[in-house]
Scaffold this active site. Structure first.
Site, PDB file in Angstrom:
ATOM      1  N   CYS A   1       0.044 -14.445 -10.688  1.00  0.00           N
ATOM      2  CA  CYS A   1      -1.242 -13.801 -10.982  1.00  0.00           C
ATOM      3  C   CYS A   1      -1.376 -13.546 -12.479  1.00  0.00           C
ATOM      4  CB  CYS A   1      -1.349 -12.481 -10.224  1.00  0.00           C
ATOM      5  SG  CYS A   1      -2.859 -11.552 -10.586  1.00  0.00           S
TER       6      CYS A   1
ATOM      7  N   CYS B   1      -2.965  -4.993 -14.268  1.00  0.00           N
ATOM      8  CA  CYS B   1      -3.052  -4.422 -12.927  1.00  0.00           C
ATOM      9  C   CYS B   1      -1.719  -3.804 -12.528  1.00  0.00           C
ATOM     10  CB  CYS B   1      -3.462  -5.503 -11.931  1.00  0.00           C
ATOM     11  SG  CYS B   1      -3.333  -5.001 -10.196  1.00  0.00           S
TER      12      CYS B   1
ATOM     13  N   CYS C   1       1.078  -4.852  -8.354  1.00  0.00           N
ATOM     14  CA  CYS C   1       2.286  -5.629  -8.045  1.00  0.00           C
ATOM     15  C   CYS C   1       3.376  -5.312  -9.061  1.00  0.00           C
ATOM     16  CB  CYS C   1       1.984  -7.125  -8.057  1.00  0.00           C
ATOM     17  SG  CYS C   1       0.931  -7.668  -6.675  1.00  0.00           S
TER      18      CYS C   1
ATOM     19  N   CYS D   1      -7.732 -10.906  -6.083  1.00  0.00           N
ATOM     20  CA  CYS D   1      -6.373 -10.397  -5.904  1.00  0.00           C
ATOM     21  C   CYS D   1      -5.552 -11.463  -5.181  1.00  0.00           C
ATOM     22  CB  CYS D   1      -6.400  -9.097  -5.107  1.00  0.00           C
ATOM     23  SG  CYS D   1      -4.757  -8.455  -4.713  1.00  0.00           S
TER      24      CYS D   1
ATOM     25  N   GLN E   1      -1.444  -1.443   9.867  1.00  0.00           N
ATOM     26  CA  GLN E   1      -0.521  -2.143   8.976  1.00  0.00           C
ATOM     27  C   GLN E   1      -1.287  -3.174   8.149  1.00  0.00           C
ATOM     28  OE1 GLN E   1       2.709  -1.637   8.411  1.00  0.00           O
ATOM     29  NE2 GLN E   1       2.970  -0.035   9.960  1.00  0.00           N
TER      30      GLN E   1
ATOM     31  N   PHE F   1       2.576  10.689  15.323  1.00  0.00           N
ATOM     32  CA  PHE F   1       1.740  10.089  14.284  1.00  0.00           C
ATOM     33  C   PHE F   1       1.262   8.716  14.805  1.00  0.00           C
ATOM     34  CE2 PHE F   1       5.357  12.374  12.460  1.00  0.00           C
ATOM     35  CZ  PHE F   1       4.745  13.368  11.717  1.00  0.00           C
TER      36      PHE F   1
ATOM     37  N   CYS G   1       7.627   3.636   5.257  1.00  0.00           N
ATOM     38  CA  CYS G   1       7.365   2.767   4.105  1.00  0.00           C
ATOM     39  C   CYS G   1       7.856   3.390   2.813  1.00  0.00           C
ATOM     40  CB  CYS G   1       5.866   2.447   4.007  1.00  0.00           C
ATOM     41  SG  CYS G   1       4.830   3.885   3.706  1.00  0.00           S
TER      42      CYS G   1
END
Length: 434
Positions: free
Chosen positions: A87, A95, A98, A174, A267, A296, A391
């Site tokens: 990218c 950005c 990433c 993106c 997800q 959750f 995560c």
């Protein structure tokens, strides 16, 4: 470019104010959050856009009493794991989405595994080697993200925020966005008087949606997306209002279709829902007639597979504090009357269930984790098997320490590369107790 400082002179210059200064250093490790670690004299330097083992010239971006943050602006000796970023918007000052586009995918997974292992060791005193598994569907690490929130600048241009900044980097597209997200053409349109625009696409159906967040009370005129899409408005309190089209996205996981509110949780990797659902069922191995909890529970992804396994002679109980997600979960699980979903905070609902015997539980808390109270409450329910989906390695490690304190043992830990090119990683920890 200003000349690089000799690291040996760091101590004498410590009080001079180093932001903007350039220095040369060897990077020798990796830290949580997409950083590598080096030293300038006695002070730790957290560096982005580099890899362990590299000799780099860095520019200091932040200074504290204990450490520096910096960007690598020139690579003097490159790691064999370094690749050209796919990218053009990845790099120092660009950005911030990433973290690892300059690393091979194999190296990215190795670095993430090291970070998870280090967090477990440092926070939970668990010594475990972690290998991060490739997630199917994105062999080049691109085109996997089904939800992208674009920030909008004062000129109405959509882009992505720079790292640790409110500044916006305008982009053409993106590279990690799913092709269905790209088809909406958010970055090709003008969004006057808009704070942000979220583009959502199902990887398993043709459903797409745009969720807009205007900077005032009145919704301005909206451009037409490049592809057919529902449009919704997000208010400052998080409430989402239908503007046109349906307010839900349909997702297919195995033989089951899920309805997910456009503003709700799902997800983001195109394969993650299926892979994680199968992994949770395999880890917990539910038997017909057992009682399970889904804490959750969101739209009911994990509850669905587990409920099918325990069958009508069993029970599956979910809890979720987001009202819209609760409605989705109840709708998605409506064909299984042995499933109940409560609208409540998890710890409050567990107090109500205190006299119930539970065979297993799955929890997928927000990034802040579940907390020590939930670990204690599950222990009081005489629950013997827990699958914890996370995560964030740091909060996972903290919560695993709490479960171990309650008599659980970590029997398995899997890590999945659900977020290629970024520092994020999805983990599934399996705990058991006698």
């Amino acid at each position: 470019m200003s000349p690089a400082r000799n690291p040996d002179t760091a101590a004498s210059e410590a009080a001079a104010g180093l932001v903007g200064t350039e220095l040369e250093l060897r990077v020798d490790g990796v830290a949580h959050g997409g950083w590598c670690v080096g030293r300038d004299g006695e002070r730790v330097v957290f560096v982005r856009h580099t890899l362990p083992g590299e000799l780099v010239r860095v520019r200091v971006t932040e200074e504290t009493a204990r450490f520096l943050r910096a960007d690598a602006v020139e690579v003097l000796e490159a790691s064999p794991d370094r690749v050209e970023a796919p990218c053009p918007f990845a790099g120092p000052g660009k950005c911030g989405g990433c973290d690892w586009q300059h690393a091979s995918l194999e190296a990215q997974r190795r670095l993430k595994g090291h970070v998870v292992s280090e967090q477990l060791r440092r926070i939970a005193k668990i010594d475990r080697r972690v290998e991060v598994e490739e997630m199917p569907g994105a062999p080049d690490g691109l085109g996997w993200r089904t939800r992208v929130r674009y920030a909008v600048d004062d000129e109405g241009r959509a882009g992505l925020r720079r790292h640790r900044s409110h500044e916006i980097e305008p982009i053409d597209r993106c590279r990690i966005a799913h092709p269905r997200v790209d088809e909406l053409g958010v970055t090709e349109l003008e969004w006057p008087r808009m704070r942000d625009v979220e583009a959502i696409a199902s990887a398993t159906t043709r459903d797409t949606a745009l969720v807009v967040n205007p900077d005032g009370a009145k919704l301005p005129a909206l451009p037409e997306p490049k592809a057919s899409s529902a449009v919704l408005r997000r208010f400052s309190n998080g409430r989402v209002q239908q503007v046109r089209g349906r307010r839900h996205i349909r997702e297919q996981v195995g033989e089951r279709e899920f309805r997910v509110s456009a503003g709700g949780f799902w997800q983001v990797h195109s394969s993650a829902a299926r892979v994680l659902s199968e992994a949770v069922v395999e880890a917990l191995a539910p038997e017909p007639g057992e009682t399970g909890l889904d804490l959750f529970c969101g739209a009911g992804l994990f509850a669905a597979g587990l409920a099918e396994a325990v069958g009508p002679e069993g029970r599956m109980l979910g809890v979720e504090n987001d009202a819209e997600s609760v409605r989705d979960a109840r709708y998605n699980l409506r064909d299984m009357p042995w499933v109940r979903v409560a609208h409540a905070d998890t710890d409050a609902q567990l107090r109500e269930w205190v006299d119930m015997r539970v065979d297993f539980a799955v929890l997928d808390p927000p990034r802040t984790g579940a907390g020590t109270v939930v670990a204690r409450q599950l222990s009081e329910l005489r629950n013997r098997r827990v699958a914890y989906v996370s995560c964030d390695p740091a909060t996972l490690a903290r919560d695993l320490a709490a479960f171990i304190e309650e008599g659980y043992e970590l029997t398995e830990l899997r890590a999945f590369d659900s977020f290629p090119m970024t520092h994020h990683v999805e983990c599934l920890a399996v705990l058991r107790r006698d």
